[in-house]
Design a protein around this motif. Structure first.
Motif, PDB file in Angstrom:
ATOM      1  N   GLU A 158       1.453  -6.335  -6.081  1.00 48.30           N
ATOM      2  CA  GLU A 158       1.291  -5.931  -4.678  1.00 48.30           C
ATOM      3  C   GLU A 158       2.524  -5.161  -4.224  1.00 48.30           C
ATOM      4  O   GLU A 158       3.649  -5.659  -4.277  1.00 48.30           O
ATOM      5  N   THR A 180       7.476   3.434  -9.154  1.00 47.95           N
ATOM      6  CA  THR A 180       6.188   3.194  -9.807  1.00 47.95           C
ATOM      7  C   THR A 180       6.393   2.902 -11.291  1.00 47.95           C
ATOM      8  O   THR A 180       5.783   1.977 -11.848  1.00 47.95           O
ATOM      9  N   VAL A 186       1.876   6.173  -4.640  1.00 46.84           N
ATOM     10  CA  VAL A 186       1.684   4.736  -4.452  1.00 46.84           C
ATOM     11  C   VAL A 186       2.157   4.405  -3.045  1.00 46.84           C
ATOM     12  O   VAL A 186       3.206   4.857  -2.606  1.00 46.84           O
ATOM     13  N   ARG A 187       1.368   3.588  -2.346  1.00 49.51           N
ATOM     14  CA  ARG A 187       1.614   3.314  -0.939  1.00 49.51           C
ATOM     15  C   ARG A 187       1.757   1.817  -0.673  1.00 49.51           C
ATOM     16  O   ARG A 187       1.289   1.000  -1.465  1.00 49.51           O
ATOM     17  N   ASP A 198      -0.869  -1.152  -1.722  1.00 51.12           N
ATOM     18  CA  ASP A 198      -1.571  -0.936  -2.986  1.00 51.12           C
ATOM     19  C   ASP A 198      -1.344  -2.126  -3.912  1.00 51.12           C
ATOM     20  O   ASP A 198      -0.268  -2.724  -3.918  1.00 51.12           O
ATOM     21  N   THR A 199      -2.361  -2.462  -4.675  1.00 49.00           N
ATOM     22  CA  THR A 199      -2.236  -3.455  -5.734  1.00 49.00           C
ATOM     23  C   THR A 199      -2.401  -2.726  -7.055  1.00 49.00           C
ATOM     24  O   THR A 199      -3.444  -2.127  -7.309  1.00 49.00           O
ATOM     25  N   LEU A 200      -1.355  -2.767  -7.852  1.00 52.73           N
ATOM     26  CA  LEU A 200      -1.344  -2.024  -9.105  1.00 52.73           C
ATOM     27  C   LEU A 200      -1.759  -2.898 -10.278  1.00 52.73           C
ATOM     28  O   LEU A 200      -1.534  -4.104 -10.280  1.00 52.73           O
ATOM     29  N   ASP A 218      -4.253   2.058  -9.020  1.00 58.47           N
ATOM     30  CA  ASP A 218      -4.160   1.374  -7.729  1.00 58.47           C
ATOM     31  C   ASP A 218      -5.436   0.564  -7.488  1.00 58.47           C
ATOM     32  O   ASP A 218      -6.324   0.509  -8.351  1.00 58.47           O
ATOM     33  N   GLY A 219      -5.533  -0.057  -6.332  1.00 58.45           N
ATOM     34  CA  GLY A 219      -6.677  -0.912  -6.010  1.00 58.45           C
ATOM     35  C   GLY A 219      -8.003  -0.179  -5.910  1.00 58.45           C
ATOM     36  O   GLY A 219      -9.069  -0.797  -5.943  1.00 58.45           O
ATOM     37  N   ASP A 220      -7.957   1.143  -5.774  1.00 57.16           N
ATOM     38  CA  ASP A 220      -9.180   1.956  -5.744  1.00 57.16           C
ATOM     39  C   ASP A 220      -9.530   2.487  -7.132  1.00 57.16           C
ATOM     40  O   ASP A 220     -10.383   3.367  -7.259  1.00 57.16           O
TER      41      ASP A 220
END
Length: 147
Positions: A20, A61, A94-95, A98-100, A127-129
């Motif tokens: 996270e 990242t 990455v923001r 975001d969950t990587l 990322d989470g998407d």
């Protein structure tokens, strides 16, 4: 169980993660290592950022990716470091929030000596998407079982 050079094979795949990303961590890392305005100056970011908000440094990242690799893969490996990386890329920002997660694939194994071999591993961070945000090929040295 320790994973030695002989225990990995080309084509082996793994998936790890969940990391996270927080606003505070993005700013703290950037202030210390990459203090460009679009990582640290929230007032200016709001006015001028082409990214639509605060973003993590690409080096952050990479560091978060490394953390997940160590926790999931290298902790039990006979890894003794790396010779470098190839094809290092940052695909998307990455923001905060975001969950990587990461996916790995062994692309090549090269015996180098009786004591050690080189494992080339493709690492992709998502990322989470499920959007790819980072990738590289790591050139990791593994000890052999009898070395």
């Amino acid at each position: 169980m320790t994973v030695f050079f002989e225990d990995v094979s080309e084509g082996d795949r793994s998936e790890y993660g969940s990391y996270e990303v927080t606003r505070e961590e993005i700013i703290r890392f950037a202030e210390q290592y990459d203090p460009q305005w679009f990582h640290v100056d929230e007032e200016r970011i709001e006015r001028e950022s082409p990214y639509g908000g605060l973003i993590a440094s690409g080096w952050h990242t990479a560091a978060m990716t490394m953390r997940m690799l160590v926790e999931a893969e290298f902790r039990d490996a006979a890894s003794v470091g790396a010779k470098g990386t190839d094809e290092l890329r940052w695909w998307r920002p990455v923001r905060p929030g975001d969950t990587l997660r990461i996916e790995t694939e062994i692309v090549e194994t090269v015996p180098e000596s009786p004591e050690r071999g080189l494992v080339r591993v493709r690492v992709e961070t998502y990322d989470g998407d499920d959007e790819r945000v980072f990738s590289m090929i790591g050139n990791v040295m593994y000890l052999t079982r009898d070395g």
